[in-house]
Design a protein around this motif. Sequence first.
Motif, mmCIF file in Angstrom:
data_model
loop_
_atom_site.group_PDB
_atom_site.id
_atom_site.type_symbol
_atom_site.label_atom_id
_atom_site.label_comp_id
_atom_site.label_asym_id
_atom_site.label_seq_id
_atom_site.Cartn_x
_atom_site.Cartn_y
_atom_site.Cartn_z
ATOM 1 N N THR A 1 48.339 -13.183 6.837
ATOM 2 C CA THR A 1 49.086 -14.507 6.808
ATOM 3 C C THR A 1 48.264 -15.667 7.195
ATOM 4 O OG1 THR A 1 51.023 -13.168 7.843
ATOM 5 C CG2 THR A 1 51.103 -15.550 7.971
ATOM 6 N N ASN A 2 47.348 -15.773 8.063
ATOM 7 C CA ASN A 2 46.895 -16.778 8.422
ATOM 8 C C ASN A 2 45.359 -17.253 7.584
ATOM 9 O OD1 ASN A 2 48.479 -17.232 10.574
ATOM 10 N ND2 ASN A 2 47.444 -16.050 12.073
ATOM 11 N N GLN B 1 47.961 -7.900 9.742
ATOM 12 C CA GLN B 1 49.355 -8.722 9.139
ATOM 13 C C GLN B 1 48.804 -10.226 9.661
ATOM 14 O OE1 GLN B 1 52.686 -7.058 11.020
ATOM 15 N NE2 GLN B 1 52.883 -5.333 9.444
ATOM 16 N N GLN B 2 48.452 -10.538 10.686
ATOM 17 C CA GLN B 2 47.956 -11.933 11.186
ATOM 18 C C GLN B 2 46.937 -12.438 10.242
ATOM 19 O OE1 GLN B 2 47.480 -11.850 15.321
ATOM 20 N NE2 GLN B 2 49.462 -12.502 15.861
ATOM 21 N N ILE C 1 49.101 -5.259 13.814
ATOM 22 C CA ILE C 1 49.612 -6.689 14.231
ATOM 23 C C ILE C 1 48.498 -7.576 13.570
ATOM 24 C CG2 ILE C 1 50.246 -8.402 15.881
ATOM 25 C CD1 ILE C 1 51.732 -6.127 17.403
ATOM 26 N N LEU C 2 47.269 -7.451 14.047
ATOM 27 C CA LEU C 2 46.070 -8.396 13.673
ATOM 28 C C LEU C 2 46.018 -8.209 12.003
ATOM 29 C CD1 LEU C 2 43.570 -7.698 16.605
ATOM 30 C CD2 LEU C 2 44.462 -9.902 15.834
ATOM 31 N N SER D 1 43.625 -18.414 15.716
ATOM 32 C CA SER D 1 45.009 -18.281 15.472
ATOM 33 C C SER D 1 45.534 -16.933 15.527
ATOM 34 C CB SER D 1 45.109 -18.788 13.895
ATOM 35 O OG SER D 1 44.653 -18.090 13.051
ATOM 36 N N SER D 2 44.744 -15.926 15.828
ATOM 37 C CA SER D 2 45.234 -14.607 16.043
ATOM 38 C C SER D 2 45.129 -14.235 17.573
ATOM 39 C CB SER D 2 44.499 -13.523 15.046
ATOM 40 O OG SER D 2 45.077 -14.121 13.701
#
Length: 147
Positions: A45-46, A41-42, A38-39, A82-83
């Motif tokens: 993306t971020n 991917q975040q 998940i991190l 943001s994550s």
Amino acid sequence: SLDSTGTLLKITKSVGYQYLRILDSFFPGALTERDKTILTQQFNTNFPLHYKDAMREHPNFGCGSIGCYQWWKGLVRELYLSSNIDMKDYQFSFVFDDTFRQFRTSECWEMFPETLSVLQELQAGDVDVVVTSDFDEGLVNILQQHG
């Protein structure tokens, strides 16, 4: 004239992978494999969003204003926040310093498979090559490490 990023060099695996790998080295066992996925991917993306914001606020990696180190430190702090990664200031300083150091080495960057042979052919043909880039000052060290 060749651009460095995307022509000569690319980040190893992904930005998210690299940020997670470094973060995880400071807190081994704190993240599950699902958390890591998940991190990553975040971060992937971020990162471009925070990069764009930082460039808008302080162009050219903070050259002439806050400087490169503070520019990246602010971007990485925003990326983590943001994550939903919140650390004490001293923890963030350790993690960031290592992140900053590693991204200035071949640990996070690799050459495209054909880069070396193309550069050697150009050199053999007595062609002058100039590397242009909007990369920060860490580029010189990265290129030197790759030969």
